[in-house]
Motif scaffolding. Structure first.
Motif: not given
Ligand SMILES: *Cc1c(COP(=O)(O)O)cnc(C)c1O
Length: 351
Positions: A256-260, A262-268
């Motif tokens: 349910a917190a997929a947005g969070e 996704l932003s971690q993935l972008a940073e990684l």
């Protein structure tokens, strides 16, 4: 070549070990009842509330519904396990008898071989070739009728490279057993998943996990995606309550917190680019392999000394130098930007 999945018995049934085909799974108290109830006196639970006084849903229905929507599959095509390691173990048990073999392509994830050996199943290693890509001819040459499963890790651990769906399709056409594509790191890749191949190939099964990109390694939630007959076999063999209710809830909250995520993935991914560039500048670095995952395989001039030097400073990386094709290599997971910078500083000081 392509099977008519809809109207013939699936080719999976023919590949399953005969006793698995006819095995009747344990029927839990909650399986024998469907509908609405107010009083549960069927499972010998303690009636006084605690967060977990009731047994978990043995079929993980709520979780499978969310995953099915996200993956555009039906819930019957999804197995949820106690980590994808459970799915690996069950796949070996379902298709390989003692004395049979699995085919692995080292350097790769070690659990395939461990799971096989724990069931007295043998392991045929066919090393990855140039660019850490499968040696398709060598697999076909070495193959015997005892080889029941081929494990393809994409992106591969520890080399980080993606295996293209075209390659996987060719492997599946030439290998007559079950082809397991372990996509534990696919969320970190911009390349294509093998998921699109599922509908055309009953013998393909894809492993995913919530342990890596989704950030709940401690909850142990792994996923297998495949043909209904494949998933039914895994469900038949699994322990009835294989995923506990805290873990099911944790997975639902995380999805349910997929947005969070996704932003971690972008940073990684940004860190992956930065770290690869910075590591290449170090004199001690011979090569940084391209990566579609959340780690970098790096060849160093003196990997043993650096590994110990980092450890002495409390920085732990994975020594892969003894893996085939990986002389002098350390596998370095991407951390937070601060952690990554500390690693770079430590490596500069050590060289
Ligand atoms: C980490 C890892 C897994 C394990 O996943 P779990 O779901 O935590 O069991 C599976 N395959 C590969 C290649 C991995 O690196």
């Amino acid at each position: 070549m392509s099977q008519q999945a809809a109207n013939t018995e699936s080719s999976i049934d023919a590949l399953l070990r005969p006793h698995v085909r006819t095995l009747v799974p344990y029927s839990t108290a909650r399986d024998e009842f469907t509908g609405e109830a107010q009083i549960f006196l069927d499972a010998n639970e303690n009636p006084y509330p605690s967060p977990v006084n009731r047994y978990p849903d043995p079929h993980q229905r709520e979780l499978k519904a969310v995953l099915a929507k996200r993956l555009e599959l039906s819930p019957e095509q999804i197995f949820v396990g106690n980590g994808s390691d459970e799915a690996i173990d069950l796949l070996v048990r379902a298709f390989a008898a003692p004395g049979d073999r699995i085919v692995v392509m080292p350097p790769t994830y070690g659990m395939y071989a461990v799971a096989a050996r724990s069931h007295d199943v043998e392991v045929l290693p066919v090393p990855l070739g140039e660019g850490f890509l499968p040696d398709e001819d060598a697999i076909e040459r070495a193959h015997t009728s005892n080889d029941k499963l081929l494990f393809v890790c994409s992106p591969n651990n520890p080399t980080g490279n993606l295996i293209a769906p075209d390659t996987i399709e060719r492997l599946a056409a030439r290998f007559p057993g079950i082809v397991v594509v372990d996509e534990a790191y696919i969320d970190f890749s911009d390349g294509p998943s093998a998921l699109t191949l599922l509908s055309g190939n009953e013998r393909l099964v894809i492993l995913r996990t919530l342990s890596k990109a989704w950030g709940i390694a401690g909850a142990r939630v792994g996923i297998a995606l495949g043909h209904r007959s494949m998933i039914r076999a895994l469900d038949t063999l699994k322990a009835p309550y294989n995923v506990n209710s805290l873990s099911q809830r944790c997975a639902l909250d995380r999805l349910a917190a997929a947005g969070e995520v996704l932003s971690q993935l972008a940073e990684l991914k940004r860190e992956r680019t930065r770290m690869a560039a910075e590591l290449k500048k170090l004199d001690s670095v011979v090569h940084v392999f391209p990566s579609d995952a959340n780690f970098l395989l790096v060849r160093f001039r003196e990997s043993g000394r650096l590994f110990r030097g980092l450890q002495a400073q409390g920085i732990i990386v994975r020594d892969r130098a003894r893996e085939p094709g990986c002389d002098g290599c350390l596998r370095i997971s991407l951390g937070t930007p601060g952690e990554n910078t500390r690693l770079l500083t430590a490596l500069e000081e050590l060289q």
